[in-house]
Design an enzyme around this catalytic site. Structure first.
Site, PDB file in Angstrom:
ATOM      1  N   GLY A   1       0.844  -1.188   0.000  1.00 23.50           N
ATOM      2  CA  GLY A   1       0.000   0.000   0.000  1.00 23.50           C
ATOM      3  C   GLY A   1       0.877   1.234   0.000  1.00 23.50           C
ATOM      4  O   GLY A   1       2.096   1.155  -0.207  1.00 23.50           O
TER       5      GLY A   1
ATOM      6  N   MET B   1       2.007   2.992   2.297  1.00 27.14           N
ATOM      7  CA  MET B   1       2.990   3.114   3.369  1.00 27.14           C
ATOM      8  C   MET B   1       4.016   1.996   3.384  1.00 27.14           C
ATOM      9  O   MET B   1       4.915   2.004   4.230  1.00 27.14           O
ATOM     10  CB  MET B   1       2.291   3.172   4.730  1.00 27.14           C
ATOM     11  CG  MET B   1       1.511   4.443   4.952  1.00 27.14           C
ATOM     12  SD  MET B   1       0.856   4.528   6.625  1.00 27.14           S
ATOM     13  CE  MET B   1      -0.052   6.067   6.535  1.00 27.14           C
ATOM     14  N   GLY B   2       3.919   1.017   2.506  1.00 27.88           N
ATOM     15  CA  GLY B   2       4.931  -0.020   2.534  1.00 27.88           C
ATOM     16  C   GLY B   2       4.477  -1.326   1.923  1.00 27.88           C
ATOM     17  O   GLY B   2       3.389  -1.430   1.358  1.00 27.88           O
TER      18      GLY B   2
ATOM     19  N   VAL C   1       4.376  -5.619   2.744  1.00 28.88           N
ATOM     20  CA  VAL C   1       4.410  -6.636   3.793  1.00 28.88           C
ATOM     21  C   VAL C   1       4.810  -7.974   3.183  1.00 28.88           C
ATOM     22  O   VAL C   1       4.254  -8.392   2.162  1.00 28.88           O
ATOM     23  CB  VAL C   1       3.044  -6.766   4.499  1.00 28.88           C
ATOM     24  CG1 VAL C   1       3.124  -7.799   5.623  1.00 28.88           C
ATOM     25  CG2 VAL C   1       2.597  -5.427   5.056  1.00 28.88           C
TER      26      VAL C   1
ATOM     27  N   LYS D   1       7.085  -5.808   7.702  1.00 30.95           N
ATOM     28  CA  LYS D   1       6.613  -4.651   6.945  1.00 30.95           C
ATOM     29  C   LYS D   1       7.802  -3.747   6.654  1.00 30.95           C
ATOM     30  O   LYS D   1       8.508  -3.317   7.575  1.00 30.95           O
ATOM     31  CB  LYS D   1       5.545  -3.879   7.715  1.00 30.95           C
ATOM     32  CG  LYS D   1       5.041  -2.669   6.930  1.00 30.95           C
ATOM     33  CD  LYS D   1       3.611  -2.308   7.253  1.00 30.95           C
ATOM     34  CE  LYS D   1       3.040  -1.350   6.215  1.00 30.95           C
ATOM     35  NZ  LYS D   1       1.616  -1.156   6.310  1.00 30.95           N
TER      36      LYS D   1
ATOM     37  N   ASP E   1      -5.109   5.411  10.975  1.00 25.70           N
ATOM     38  CA  ASP E   1      -5.335   4.912   9.602  1.00 25.70           C
ATOM     39  C   ASP E   1      -6.211   3.668   9.627  1.00 25.70           C
ATOM     40  O   ASP E   1      -5.922   2.668   8.978  1.00 25.70           O
ATOM     41  CB  ASP E   1      -3.996   4.617   8.922  1.00 25.70           C
ATOM     42  CG  ASP E   1      -4.144   4.416   7.411  1.00 25.70           C
ATOM     43  OD1 ASP E   1      -5.141   4.916   6.838  1.00 25.70           O
ATOM     44  OD2 ASP E   1      -3.278   3.768   6.802  1.00 25.70           O
TER      45      ASP E   1
END
Length: 421
Positions: A17, A19-20, A22, A37, A133
């Site tokens: 996503g 933000m990173g 996984v 992550k 979030d």
């Protein structure tokens, strides 16, 4: 792409996503499979050291959260210009995938997911941790129906300070616009911000889409801040009026107009959720000071007991059940000396965690429910007290043996309230 991160051998990508990314990974030293992550700053970013410090601070904070609805964080750090978190690998499906394949959920299931999520938020907020979030892709549904809340602390860690480059994709405000409360879009985040996001999630669970779902980021910000929420009844018929009222309360524009706490949301959502199964528990010997301080409180010395509960929580290494018992005792002392609203809010928070840890049929859970009803009656909210007592009276009849001194107390208090009315 690199296949290892120090001791962790990355095996397969689980999701990605803004933000990173996984990964599932083998922990070669721990001999277990974990989730890793990875969060990488934009190429050429000049402020990585500041981002790293804040990220590691948030990781240390959130690693102390201890709740069955939060995956345990095992490790965190930086490696060759990437930040990483290592946590439990949770089986199951993310809630956004469930919604995509199944569409709107039955009322009971939507309420159950909301109750479980609110339980987690109540625990986190009690530790001064705000998620920032909350959205379906951050809620994992396990094969046994449990709800796990992912990514605590990530958005807080990535919130830029003045003059810093934003760490998220497309310079977006940390968070996800379709679930973002109005105040967070302008840089203000409070525990009630998570409740707004939970309201967006519940709205989507019931209708198949969040209240505002199309348009540019700016247009979505404007809708959250100024536009009335599309009436839920127009998108789905048959949702109980009380549950619609909960959605509307969660989606109030001003944080102070939303429910007072996540614990209150869990209590209200439980009305439409199926009863949670009792958790098997091993006998645990409570800390001996708990009984001593409780006797002090009952003997007419609440102020002294209040201080001793505080000292015990500050100084002793207590298990989670003992911490909850101490917090409940502390709240009862506060209520006795006139701090009724403070006591009520704390007991609601304790109740959410007790239900999760001990199961709904534990006598300690019944005690807390009874004390909440007593405090509600004391504040003059006899209707709310009566509704709680009706359900509690039936549960006490079912759970407590007739020889228990607490048996019948809820029904007796309910009768007194009716006579007063």
């Amino acid at each position: 792409m690199r296949r290892s991160l120090g001791r962790y051998e990355l095996t397969r990508e689980l999701g990605r996503g803004g933000m990173g990314v996984v990964w599932a990974a083998n922990d070669r030293e721990g001999g277990r499979e974990v989730a890793v992550k990875l969060l990488a700053p934009p190429a050429g970013s000049a402020d990585f050291s500041s981002l790293e410090r804040r990220f590691l601070r948030e990781a240390r904070l959130t690693s102390r959260l201890d709740h069955p609805g939060i995956p345990a964080v095992h490790d965190h750090g930086s490696h060759e210009g990437e930040l990483y978190l290592v946590m439990d690998l949770i089986p199951g499906r993310a809630l956004d995938g469930v919604l995509k394949s199944e569409g709107p959920l039955p009322v009971a299931r939507a309420a159950d997911i909301t109750r479980r999520t609110a339980d987690v938020l109540a625990h986190a907020h009690a530790q001064s941790v705000v998620h920032r979030d909350l959205k379906p892709s951050n809620l994992m549904i396990t094969p046994t129906g449990e709800t796990k809340v992912l990514d605590f602390g990530v958005a807080a860690a990535l919130e830029p300070q003045p003059g810093e480059t934003r760490f998220t994709a497309a310079n977006a405000t940390p968070g996800t616009v379709m679930y973002m409360p109005p105040e967070q879009a302008v840089g203000q985040t409070v525990p009630a911000s998570d409740l707004y996001s939970l309201g967006c999630v519940l709205y989507e669970l019931l209708t198949g889409a969040p209240p505002f779902a199309s348009g540019s980021h700016f247009f979505l910000y404007h809708q959250h801040a100024h536009d009335p929420v599309p009436p839920l009844a127009e998108r789905r018929h048959g949702v109980p009026a009380g549950l619609r009222a909960l959605v509307e309360a969660l989606l109030e524009k001003k944080p102070e107009d939303r429910p007072a706490s996540a614990a209150e949301v869990a209590l209200r959502a439980a009305t439409w959720a199926p009863p949670a199964p009792a958790r098997p528990t091993n006998p645990v010997i409570p800390h001996p000071r708990l009984a001593e301080i409780d006797r002090l409180r009952r003997s007419g010395h609440p102020a002294r007991a209040l201080q001793e509960y505080g000292d015990l929580m500050a100084g002793a290494r207590l298990g989670r059940a003992d911490v909850l018992a101490a917090r409940a005792g502390h709240a009862l002392c506060a209520g006795t000396i006139g701090r009724t609203r403070e006591a009520l809010d704390e007991l609601k928070s304790v109740l959410a965690e007790q239900r999760s840890l001990l199961g709904p049929d534990d006598p300690g859970v019944l005690d807390t429910r009874y004390e909440i009803a007593v405090l509600l009656a004391r504040t003059g909210d006899r209707h709310a007290a009566g509704e709680l007592l009706k359900r509690l009276a039936d549960d006490e009849d079912r759970i407590l043996p007739g020889t228990d001194s607490r048996s019948g107390r809820a029904r007796a208090l309910l009768d007194r309230l009716r006579r007063i009315a």
